[in-house]
Design a protein around this motif. Sequence first.
Motif, mmCIF file in Angstrom:
data_model
loop_
_atom_site.group_PDB
_atom_site.id
_atom_site.type_symbol
_atom_site.label_atom_id
_atom_site.label_comp_id
_atom_site.label_asym_id
_atom_site.label_seq_id
_atom_site.Cartn_x
_atom_site.Cartn_y
_atom_site.Cartn_z
ATOM 1 N N GLY A 246 0.789 -1.227 0.000
ATOM 2 C CA GLY A 246 0.000 0.000 0.000
ATOM 3 C C GLY A 246 0.813 1.265 0.000
ATOM 4 N N ASP A 247 2.063 1.170 -0.429
ATOM 5 C CA ASP A 247 2.961 2.324 -0.422
ATOM 6 C C ASP A 247 2.955 3.021 -1.775
ATOM 7 N N GLY A 248 1.845 3.704 -2.070
ATOM 8 C CA GLY A 248 1.742 4.403 -3.336
ATOM 9 C C GLY A 248 1.339 3.530 -4.503
ATOM 10 N N ARG A 249 0.788 2.366 -4.224
ATOM 11 C CA ARG A 249 0.377 1.452 -5.284
ATOM 12 C C ARG A 249 -1.123 1.571 -5.574
ATOM 13 N N ASP A 250 -1.518 1.108 -6.747
ATOM 14 C CA ASP A 250 -2.932 0.940 -7.068
ATOM 15 C C ASP A 250 -3.293 -0.519 -6.797
ATOM 16 N N ASP A 271 2.761 2.617 10.247
ATOM 17 C CA ASP A 271 1.894 1.994 11.249
ATOM 18 C C ASP A 271 1.130 0.811 10.670
ATOM 19 N N ALA A 272 0.793 0.906 9.387
ATOM 20 C CA ALA A 272 0.078 -0.177 8.703
ATOM 21 C C ALA A 272 1.044 -1.086 7.955
ATOM 22 N N ASN A 273 2.327 -0.966 8.255
ATOM 23 C CA ASN A 273 3.349 -1.730 7.541
ATOM 24 C C ASN A 273 3.207 -1.557 6.023
ATOM 25 N N TYR A 274 2.861 -0.322 5.626
ATOM 26 C CA TYR A 274 2.784 0.042 4.210
ATOM 27 C C TYR A 274 1.880 -0.923 3.428
ATOM 28 N N SER A 275 0.740 -1.289 4.035
ATOM 29 C CA SER A 275 -0.121 -2.309 3.443
ATOM 30 C C SER A 275 -1.590 -1.923 3.529
ATOM 31 N N VAL A 276 -2.411 -2.554 2.674
ATOM 32 C CA VAL A 276 -3.856 -2.371 2.690
ATOM 33 C C VAL A 276 -4.530 -3.738 2.541
ATOM 34 N N ALA A 343 -6.121 4.488 2.102
ATOM 35 C CA ALA A 343 -6.387 4.392 0.670
ATOM 36 C C ALA A 343 -7.487 5.363 0.260
ATOM 37 N N THR A 344 -7.477 5.713 -1.020
ATOM 38 C CA THR A 344 -8.507 6.551 -1.624
ATOM 39 C C THR A 344 -9.256 5.728 -2.665
ATOM 40 N N PRO A 345 -10.571 5.556 -2.525
ATOM 41 C CA PRO A 345 -11.333 4.824 -3.548
ATOM 42 C C PRO A 345 -11.250 5.530 -4.893
ATOM 43 N N VAL A 346 -11.027 4.754 -5.943
ATOM 44 C CA VAL A 346 -10.911 5.304 -7.289
ATOM 45 C C VAL A 346 -12.140 4.955 -8.120
#
Length: 378
Positions: A246-250, A271-276, A343-346
């Motif tokens: 989740g580090d700047g990925r889609d 804090d989220a370990n760069y994850s979603v 995250a931002t919903p697209v």
Amino acid sequence: MSTVQIFATQDSWIESAALDQCHQVAALTGMIHVAGMPDLHPGKGAPIGAAMTSTVLYPYLVGSDIGCGIAVFPITLKRAVAAKLATRFPDLDRPLRIGDGDPAWEVADGDVPAGHLDGLGTVGRGNHFVELARVDAVADVVHAGRLGVTTGDLVLVVHSGSRGLGERILRAHTDVHGAGPAADPGEYLARHDQAVRWGSLNRRLLAARVAHALGAAPTEPIVDQCHNLVEIRDGRYLHRKGAAPGDGRDVLVAGTRGTASYLVAAHAGPDANYSVAHGAGRKMSRADALRRGRVKHTVAELRRTPVGSVVVCGDRQLLFEEAPTAYKRIERVIADLVAHRLATPVASTVPLVTYKTADNGTGTRPDRRPRHRGRGQR
């Protein structure tokens, strides 16, 4: 002392067994931080929907389906009539063979990682699927424009992994070390990286097979994120099991075969370990879903979903195990990601055809060999 943080709101339901597993992982030698996503649920020995940072590499925290991920491919069709298109899906239980002349091979670039040909071009069982979907709504026009998607567009969503290669790698470790750390992290990572590349290749081949069968040209993926892997970050091992980078990925956060899925622009921090999250997450075990589903639904009902889509699945048990009611609400998962600023919903997508395994009605029979039966979405 290691820490545990769960990225779910009080409105979300998280099983106590999953929380227990997070704390058990946090107690491992060298563990630094465990981040649980809103789709968190129990797995075999380790939680699914978690990202775990440690100074020690633990192969079992990644699991057997190394390289499992979700990719999204644009597809152009003249007409999208679900019932007709469902009959045109190829038999994705039948593996590709070198030299068989299948046009899907055109998307392969270079040698097959690890020379692993078993199951190449097949989707697998459990929560894996190939889906034809329509972009239903755009929530962020800037990000959607960057990805090149707009309302009404068609996409192929492919969720599959390393089809036995990852299992072979994990077994080579556990036969000697059990659930313990990797004795030689470099050796494990070299084999792990091959499985990750294999999974990505397999998703491309699956999409190409379906595109050709539907009369369309294969395309490059606009999203392809693995959610079962380990990476070295800041000198530490970041294990992800059912958690997408989740580090700047889609990322495509998958719902169920009867609900929407969501493309999101991820921007998770340390804090989220760069994850979603990677999907809706199960709320029922497979056994419970099978038992309850047989009381509430018929097979015919499960072949059509609440959104009007068609399910191609010749395995009746799998139809019940993967029913939409066996999963959490995807809207709640997305809301939690937004609430925690991960995250931002697209855009949202809705399924038209979801392929699980060859339908007996097409004259093919599902392969009954043991398969990976992950507890993620679908």
